[in-house]
Design a protein around this motif. Structure first.
Motif, PDB file in Angstrom:
ATOM      1  N   GLY A  16       0.792  -1.227   0.000  1.00 24.62           N
ATOM      2  CA  GLY A  16       0.000   0.000   0.000  1.00 24.62           C
ATOM      3  C   GLY A  16       0.824   1.276   0.000  1.00 24.62           C
ATOM      4  O   GLY A  16       0.353   2.325   0.459  1.00 24.62           O
ATOM      5  N   SER A  17       2.022   1.238  -0.558  1.00 25.54           N
ATOM      6  CA  SER A  17       2.813   2.481  -0.573  1.00 25.54           C
ATOM      7  C   SER A  17       2.197   3.501  -1.531  1.00 25.54           C
ATOM      8  O   SER A  17       2.303   4.708  -1.292  1.00 25.54           O
ATOM      9  CB  SER A  17       4.277   2.205  -0.906  1.00 25.54           C
ATOM     10  N   ASN A  18       1.560   3.058  -2.589  1.00 29.37           N
ATOM     11  CA  ASN A  18       0.853   4.009  -3.461  1.00 29.37           C
ATOM     12  C   ASN A  18      -0.358   4.606  -2.745  1.00 29.37           C
ATOM     13  O   ASN A  18      -0.653   5.791  -2.885  1.00 29.37           O
ATOM     14  CB  ASN A  18       0.443   3.343  -4.772  1.00 29.37           C
ATOM     15  N   GLU A 178       6.358   6.178  -8.940  1.00 27.87           N
ATOM     16  CA  GLU A 178       4.933   5.821  -8.882  1.00 27.87           C
ATOM     17  C   GLU A 178       4.217   6.733  -7.890  1.00 27.87           C
ATOM     18  O   GLU A 178       3.083   7.163  -8.117  1.00 27.87           O
ATOM     19  CB  GLU A 178       4.757   4.357  -8.444  1.00 27.87           C
TER      20      GLU A 178
HETATM   21  C1  GRF Z   1       3.342  -1.225  -7.491  1.00 32.90           C
HETATM   22  O1  GRF Z   1       4.588  -1.486  -8.087  1.00 32.90           O
HETATM   23  C2  GRF Z   1       2.296  -1.060  -8.534  1.00 32.90           C
HETATM   24  O2  GRF Z   1       2.763  -0.498  -9.715  1.00 32.90           O
HETATM   25  C3  GRF Z   1       1.863  -2.476  -8.783  1.00 32.90           C
HETATM   26  O3  GRF Z   1       1.928  -3.105  -7.537  1.00 32.90           O
HETATM   27  C4  GRF Z   1       2.844  -2.410  -6.704  1.00 32.90           C
HETATM   28  C5  GRF Z   1       2.074  -1.998  -5.502  1.00 32.90           C
HETATM   29  O4  GRF Z   1       2.886  -1.451  -4.507  1.00 32.90           O
HETATM   30  N1  GRF Z   1       0.568  -2.506  -9.397  1.00 32.90           N
HETATM   31  P1  GRF Z   1       2.224  -0.815  -3.218  1.00 32.90           P
HETATM   32  O5  GRF Z   1       1.318  -1.862  -2.603  1.00 32.90           O
HETATM   33  O6  GRF Z   1       1.473   0.416  -3.640  1.00 32.90           O
HETATM   34  O7  GRF Z   1       3.380  -0.499  -2.314  1.00 32.90           O
END
Ligand code: GRF
Length: 224
Positions: A16-18, A178
């Motif tokens: 869930g870093s995004n 990202e």
């Molecule tokens: C990211 O690399 C995203 O591009 C892909 O899965 C990963 C998710 O990372 N779809 P996070 O859970 O947001 O850290």
């Protein structure tokens, strides 16, 4: 923007870093959205903890509790729609979605994929980019359509591949970017500047994007 902030539901499976990047932007006052709920298909997804810390509602819906993909997706759609979101954000949600679900959210579902689409759809993108000797790699935010990782691309972040890169190093550099491009695209959507046209092309400020924008060409409004 007037009226209430854009209502968003975020779907995750892991770290869930995004999601965190979106939460941070909201808390900094630079992203006028309300994250109505975070839904995970894995009970131990760390992103659930991030949501709880930010006082966002969480739900767990395990695909293992359903006999097949259509049954899970029907339950997922019910759960999402209960929150009446304007936008659904897939942020590391590791599920292939049925055409019915994708059609239901046409033009209001975004995904981020760790490659310069249309290159390297699917899994293990960083390994595959290294294997074939790509000179540059990155990530793409796109509208979700029935084609897996194939929907109309809005914004890409590009990183050069270094001679001593391994998949983990490359992935880490891509992930940092990202966290810039996803809040940026969600901001455009929240501002009403971004939509998916009837012709299947994204439109930003009324202009059809034949090619995705690239972070290196952008003066970003959200981050510097
Ligand atoms: C990211 O690399 C995203 O591009 C892909 O899965 C990963 C998710 O990372 N779809 P996070 O859970 O947001 O850290």
């Amino acid at each position: 923007m007037s009226g209430s902030p854009l209502s968003v539901v975020v779907l995750i499976s892991g770290s869930g870093s995004n999601l965190q990047a979106l939460i941070d932007a909201v808390q900094q006052g630079s992203l006028p959205i309300r994250i109505r709920a975070v839904i995970a298909n894995e009970a131990d997804a760390f992103g659930l903890e991030r949501a709880r810390r930010a006082a966002i509602e969480t739900r767990i819906l395990s695909h293992r509790d359903y006999p097949d993909r259509p049954a899970f997706d029907a339950a997922l759609m019910d759960l999402i729609d209960g929150f009446q979101p304007d936008l659904v954000v897939l942020a590391g949600f590791m599920r292939i979605l049925t055409p019915g679900l994708v059609a239901h959210y046409r033009g209001r579902m975004l995904n981020i994929h760790p490659s310069l689409l249309p290159k390297f759809r699917g899994l293990h993108t960083h390994e595959r980019a290294l294997e074939v000797g790509e000179r540059e790699h990155g990530a793409t935010v796109h509208f979700v359509t029935e084609e897996l990782d194939g929907g109309p691309a809005v914004l890409q972040a590009v990183v050069p591949v270094e001679p001593d890169d391994d998949a983990a190093r490359l992935a880490a550099r891509v992930l940092i970017l990202e966290h810039r491009i996803y809040p940026q695209v969600v901001l455009w959507f929240a501002q009403g500047r971004l939509l998916l046209g009837a012709d299947g092309l994204p439109r930003l400020d009324g202009e059809a994007l034949q090619q995705p924008l690239r972070l290196d060409n952008l003066t970003t409004e959200l981050t510097s």
